[in-house]
Design a protein around this motif. Sequence first.
Motif, PDB file in Angstrom:
ATOM      1  N   LYS A  34      53.295  62.200  23.321  1.00  0.00           N
ATOM      2  CA  LYS A  34      52.289  61.856  24.163  1.00  0.00           C
ATOM      3  C   LYS A  34      50.948  60.895  23.840  1.00  0.00           C
ATOM      4  O   LYS A  34      51.034  61.146  21.957  1.00  0.00           O
ATOM      5  CB  LYS A  34      51.473  62.644  24.972  1.00  0.00           C
TER       6      LYS A  34
ATOM      7  N   TYR B 214      46.740  59.972  23.812  1.00  0.00           N
ATOM      8  CA  TYR B 214      46.035  61.128  24.308  1.00  0.00           C
ATOM      9  C   TYR B 214      44.425  59.718  25.040  1.00  0.00           C
ATOM     10  O   TYR B 214      44.342  58.696  24.120  1.00  0.00           O
ATOM     11  CB  TYR B 214      45.255  61.695  23.292  1.00  0.00           C
ATOM     12  N   ARG B 215      43.510  59.665  26.003  1.00  0.00           N
ATOM     13  CA  ARG B 215      42.474  59.218  26.248  1.00  0.00           C
ATOM     14  C   ARG B 215      40.825  60.002  26.269  1.00  0.00           C
ATOM     15  O   ARG B 215      41.252  61.132  27.287  1.00  0.00           O
ATOM     16  CB  ARG B 215      42.867  58.568  27.219  1.00  0.00           C
TER      17      ARG B 215
ATOM     18  N   ALA C 255      42.422  57.722  36.905  1.00  0.00           N
ATOM     19  CA  ALA C 255      42.909  57.334  35.772  1.00  0.00           C
ATOM     20  C   ALA C 255      45.238  58.077  35.642  1.00  0.00           C
ATOM     21  O   ALA C 255      45.697  57.486  35.600  1.00  0.00           O
ATOM     22  CB  ALA C 255      42.298  59.051  34.660  1.00  0.00           C
TER      23      ALA C 255
ATOM     24  N   ASP D 260      47.766  56.408  36.691  1.00  0.00           N
ATOM     25  CA  ASP D 260      48.107  55.816  35.832  1.00  0.00           C
ATOM     26  C   ASP D 260      49.431  56.042  35.151  1.00  0.00           C
ATOM     27  O   ASP D 260      48.983  56.018  33.653  1.00  0.00           O
ATOM     28  CB  ASP D 260      47.824  54.873  34.925  1.00  0.00           C
TER      29      ASP D 260
ATOM     30  N   TRP E 178      48.253  59.511  33.367  1.00  0.00           N
ATOM     31  CA  TRP E 178      47.608  60.204  33.064  1.00  0.00           C
ATOM     32  C   TRP E 178      47.691  61.462  33.978  1.00  0.00           C
ATOM     33  O   TRP E 178      47.049  61.438  34.925  1.00  0.00           O
ATOM     34  CB  TRP E 178      45.864  59.709  33.010  1.00  0.00           C
ATOM     35  N   GLU E 179      46.501  63.009  32.845  1.00  0.00           N
ATOM     36  CA  GLU E 179      47.143  64.112  33.172  1.00  0.00           C
ATOM     37  C   GLU E 179      45.971  64.691  32.526  1.00  0.00           C
ATOM     38  O   GLU E 179      45.824  64.642  31.518  1.00  0.00           O
ATOM     39  CB  GLU E 179      48.020  64.893  33.068  1.00  0.00           C
TER      40      GLU E 179
ATOM     41  N   LEU F 107      42.523  63.013  28.547  1.00  0.00           N
ATOM     42  CA  LEU F 107      43.550  62.322  29.589  1.00  0.00           C
ATOM     43  C   LEU F 107      44.927  62.734  28.652  1.00  0.00           C
ATOM     44  O   LEU F 107      44.601  62.058  27.523  1.00  0.00           O
ATOM     45  CB  LEU F 107      43.155  61.476  30.578  1.00  0.00           C
ATOM     46  N   SER F 108      45.943  62.639  28.944  1.00  0.00           N
ATOM     47  CA  SER F 108      47.130  62.622  28.197  1.00  0.00           C
ATOM     48  C   SER F 108      48.052  62.038  29.382  1.00  0.00           C
ATOM     49  O   SER F 108      48.024  62.691  30.315  1.00  0.00           O
ATOM     50  CB  SER F 108      47.812  63.982  27.266  1.00  0.00           C
ATOM     51  N   ARG F 109      48.909  61.390  28.549  1.00  0.00           N
ATOM     52  CA  ARG F 109      50.195  60.764  29.901  1.00  0.00           C
ATOM     53  C   ARG F 109      51.717  60.753  27.507  1.00  0.00           C
ATOM     54  O   ARG F 109      51.627  60.663  27.354  1.00  0.00           O
ATOM     55  CB  ARG F 109      50.036  59.625  30.194  1.00  0.00           C
TER      56      ARG F 109
END
Length: 62
Positions: free
Chosen positions: A2, A4-5, A29, A32, A34-35, A57-59
Amino acid sequence: MKEYRFEKLELKSFSRQPREDYREIIREAAKDGWELVQIFAPGSASYGAASYFEIILSRDVD
């Protein structure tokens, strides 16, 4: 794996409302990939009130 933002949202000093629309930040987000993980509000201003929010946020990383 993952990535992170972190998005920091300052709060208005008197009303304690976010200066930006956090819902819109999360919607944009998500486009793009991001969750939302968490909205964190540390107690750092007077009387333990938060002075800002942090959106986490993470993806998945390819």
